[in-house]
Design an enzyme around this catalytic site. Sequence first.
Site: not given
Ligand code: NAP
Length: 510
Positions: A293, A254
Amino acid sequence: MLRSYSQDRWQDGTGEAVALADAATGETVASIPRTGPSAALMLEHARTVGGPALRALTFAERAGVLKALAKRLSGHIDEFVALSTRTGATRRDTTVDVDGGIGTLAVYASKGTRELPASHVLLDGPVEPLGKGGTFAGRHILIPRLGAAVQVNAFNFPVWGMLEKFAPAFLAGMPSVVKPASQTAYLTALVVERIVESGLLPPGSLSLLCAGPGDLLDSLTSQDTLSFTGSSSTAYALRTHPVVAGRAVPFNAEADSLNCSILGPDVTVDSPDFSLYVAQIVTEMTVKAGQKCTAIRRAFVPAPLAGAVADAVYAGLASVVVGNPASPQTGMGPLASLAQRDEVGKLAEAARIVFGDPGHVEVHEADDSRGAFLSPVLLRSHDPSAAALHEIEAFGPVSTVIPYTGLDSVIELAARGDGSLAGSIVTGSGDVAASLIAGLAPWHGRLLVLNSSDAAESTGHGVAMPQLLHGGPGRAGGGAELGGMRALEHYLQRTAIQGHPDLLATLDPS
Ligand code: NAP
């Protein structure tokens, strides 16, 4: 210092720790270690202890456990709300995350009780005759995968994000291994603490990794699953990880989404539907400070109404108090961080800002130099085809009014978002709704048709309902979550069984 829950006990991480700041005050709420306990051991315990314990229960029994858990967690809502404030959430925001998360658990418990059998196998579809003599046939079954359901979540829904994945995984019979986003992991950890204390879950059925991912992905097997919510760049990194891709680990993402809301050409400025459209834009911009999101990023309106819509949204935003999320007067709290300001700057090159100053906001009962406060920012475009409008996601209280000239053109413009989670159509015309549904549906996971006939009961543009699909094609990640019992399929292997019809009949628990 946050700890991880692994092998049915709380364990410390190691190495450097990162301080997690209160979104409004900048004070440190908790710290999270960069390195957690071995994810390989965490997964192994989930597979060898949690999986067998869950699979020993029937689908119906697992639904019963979820029901008791939802009830137990409801008793802790006040405590969760208090901590949720530190993520920047107002009480309204927390309703979506905490109350919404526990509500999702309760819906899965009740649907599971009503719709799932007291058995260990699900039947999928009818018996298909395969021989003329009637002695050979086939049918599909669904059976729990034998691994761990790994769930990597985003910062904006620390409670709902965990529970909406945990509930279907648990019902399906798979143990969950949860990795919350660091930024708000303290709230997820509190909920897990209360779940563990309840003693309701079988051993090994829930683990929590409060740290960087470490060896999590490298330790996956083909019987595990991986569910991800977050940015499309991380989704891509996970999807193409050599172990995930190489072992064909079932993967669901997602990701980002440039959701739209379309005002139908039949709506006039003085109609109730016009007010519904405007109110929805204001709500979606300000709930969770636009960090949803599903929030509306692109507001498509018939060109002659663009000015009237911008003025009305302006008036709505002008009455929103930005500030301390704990204050009842506050309508919008701070963001998790101000990184989104850069995105607003890029959008402002393609559209004109008509409300809000990205560099300044008056705050209520708060210190804007310490918290990540951003004014709602409304933009108005005069060039609907500008690429930035359809490609840049400012993950905050930001939306752009974009004019269109006909249904075909707005369908084409909406498609430039390259796949979205949620779209809405505000119209009182069945013909307009039918044309837009036909044009938009291939690009969307969910479409809301809103007008005065359903507004009173409508759950709104941005709220993902457990009964309905949450996910979207393309940029939205190409995944599918929720949707009632369909969500269980990610955690179940579908196997075709061929044999004598009498044998196939014995598979039916009823
Ligand atoms: P993110 O930076 O992609 O992080 C999401 C998750 O992935 C966090 O738990 C992060 O851990 C983890 N992560 C990052 N790099 C990783 C890796 N190499 N291996 C394993 N895990 C890893 O996104 P965010 O900044 O938290 O969230 C914002 C984004 O999420 C927005 O762009 C939004 O559109 C999207 N979003 C989508 C939905 C949906 O349902 N489609 C819902 C909410 C948000 P750390 O935090 O420890 O780095």
